[in-house]
Scaffold this motif. Structure first.
Motif, mmCIF file in Angstrom:
data_model
loop_
_atom_site.group_PDB
_atom_site.id
_atom_site.type_symbol
_atom_site.label_atom_id
_atom_site.label_comp_id
_atom_site.label_asym_id
_atom_site.label_seq_id
_atom_site.Cartn_x
_atom_site.Cartn_y
_atom_site.Cartn_z
ATOM 1 N N GLY A 55 -3.161 10.261 33.483
ATOM 2 C CA GLY A 55 -1.993 8.986 32.691
ATOM 3 C C GLY A 55 -3.421 8.722 32.335
ATOM 4 N N ASP A 56 -3.599 6.469 32.934
ATOM 5 C CA ASP A 56 -5.097 6.447 32.646
ATOM 6 C C ASP A 56 -5.671 5.848 34.443
ATOM 7 O OD1 ASP A 56 -3.432 3.872 30.836
ATOM 8 O OD2 ASP A 56 -4.382 5.298 30.500
ATOM 9 N N LEU A 57 -4.883 7.128 35.524
ATOM 10 C CA LEU A 57 -5.396 7.071 36.469
ATOM 11 C C LEU A 57 -5.802 8.699 36.604
ATOM 12 C CD1 LEU A 57 -2.558 5.937 38.536
ATOM 13 C CD2 LEU A 57 -4.839 4.515 37.828
ATOM 14 N N GLN A 58 -6.487 8.827 38.193
ATOM 15 C CA GLN A 58 -7.108 9.861 38.216
ATOM 16 C C GLN A 58 -6.504 11.152 40.042
ATOM 17 O OE1 GLN A 58 -11.829 10.438 38.808
ATOM 18 N NE2 GLN A 58 -11.527 8.630 36.758
ATOM 19 N N GLU A 126 -9.443 4.833 50.344
ATOM 20 C CA GLU A 126 -11.090 5.205 49.575
ATOM 21 C C GLU A 126 -11.005 3.105 48.826
ATOM 22 O OE1 GLU A 126 -13.197 6.368 45.775
ATOM 23 O OE2 GLU A 126 -12.299 7.778 47.171
ATOM 24 N N ILE A 127 -12.155 2.568 49.043
ATOM 25 C CA ILE A 127 -12.177 1.170 48.155
ATOM 26 C C ILE A 127 -13.714 1.357 47.549
ATOM 27 C CG2 ILE A 127 -12.436 -1.334 48.567
ATOM 28 C CD1 ILE A 127 -10.981 -0.957 51.173
ATOM 29 N N ASP A 128 -12.664 0.872 46.043
ATOM 30 C CA ASP A 128 -13.778 1.212 44.725
ATOM 31 C C ASP A 128 -14.072 -0.337 44.577
ATOM 32 O OD1 ASP A 128 -13.804 4.032 45.223
ATOM 33 O OD2 ASP A 128 -12.076 4.144 44.170
ATOM 34 N N HIS A 129 -15.059 -0.312 43.198
ATOM 35 C CA HIS A 129 -15.782 -1.217 43.292
ATOM 36 C C HIS A 129 -16.782 -0.867 41.862
ATOM 37 C CE1 HIS A 129 -17.085 -5.172 41.973
ATOM 38 N NE2 HIS A 129 -18.311 -5.249 42.127
ATOM 39 N N PRO A 130 -16.743 -1.569 40.558
ATOM 40 C CA PRO A 130 -16.719 -0.619 39.120
ATOM 41 C C PRO A 130 -18.177 -0.893 39.631
ATOM 42 C CG PRO A 130 -15.793 -2.318 38.729
ATOM 43 C CD PRO A 130 -15.684 -2.671 39.998
ATOM 44 N N LEU A 164 -11.903 4.229 34.647
ATOM 45 C CA LEU A 164 -11.683 5.544 33.144
ATOM 46 C C LEU A 164 -11.447 3.825 32.206
ATOM 47 C CD1 LEU A 164 -9.084 8.417 34.503
ATOM 48 C CD2 LEU A 164 -11.512 8.260 33.440
ATOM 49 N N THR A 165 -11.535 4.766 30.750
ATOM 50 C CA THR A 165 -11.096 3.554 30.121
ATOM 51 C C THR A 165 -10.281 3.905 30.400
ATOM 52 O OG1 THR A 165 -13.376 3.429 28.819
ATOM 53 C CG2 THR A 165 -12.039 3.123 27.633
ATOM 54 N N PRO A 166 -8.917 3.497 29.877
ATOM 55 C CA PRO A 166 -7.437 3.641 29.339
ATOM 56 C C PRO A 166 -7.149 4.000 28.109
ATOM 57 C CG PRO A 166 -7.230 1.320 30.011
ATOM 58 C CD PRO A 166 -8.954 1.926 29.544
#
Length: 167
Positions: A55-58, A126-130, A164-166
């Motif tokens: 979907g919009d996730l990984q 895990e913590i993410d930043h774009p 990801l781009t939705p």
């Protein structure tokens, strides 16, 4: 008992889930066939991984070895607005897995940042930043490692994105 700061004033969102795979090809086929996932480019971490769009996730698959009793690195990942505040809260709690690659903060070739920590039950998160360019990297001391300097990245690897781009 150490006092910790109150809850962070931010809303985290799920970015991806990572699960172990005993047979990478079989696992990828399963998730493609059963859930309609599509393969995405992934960076070269120096060990087998497969990133899939869900979907919009990984969904990330990590190759696991046959050694029983070894600590696992399956995890879930969240994206946060205030990456620095999350880092400081994890540091205050002693949540980083010192002595391993997971104690470092990773600057990906895409410019995204990721850090890993253990929760009180020893689950890895895990913590993410774009966008690392929006962060004051001096706040993280010598914990930052640049994946592109440690592992060779092909053009396919360089196309990898955590965000990801939705569709």
């Amino acid at each position: 008992m150490t006092a910790f700061p109150g809850p962070l004033v931010q809303r985290a969102t799920l970015n991806h889930v990572s699960v172990p795979a005993k047979d990478m090809a079989d696992s990828e086929s399963f998730y493609r066939d059963v859930l309609g996932c599509e393969r995405l480019p992934a960076p070269n971490f120096g060990f087998p991984v497969c990133w899939l769009r869900l979907g919009d996730l990984q969904l990330h698959l990590q190759q696991v070895g046959p050694t029983p009793g070894v600590r696992t690195y399956q995890h879930f990942a969240v994206s946060v607005f205030d990456f620095t505040a999350a880092f400081e809260a994890l540091l205050a709690r002693g949540a980083f897995e010192e002595g391993t690659r997971y104690a470092s903060l990773w600057l990906l070739p895409s410019g995204e940042m990721q850090m890993f920590a253990r929760d009180p039950s020893d689950n890895l998160i895990e913590i993410d930043h774009p966008d690392a360019s929006t962060l004051d990297l001096t706040r993280f001391g010598d914990r930052i490692r640049r994946l592109g300097e440690e592992q060779e990245q092909s053009s396919q690897h360089l196309a990898a994105k955590l965000f990801l781009t939705p569709q």
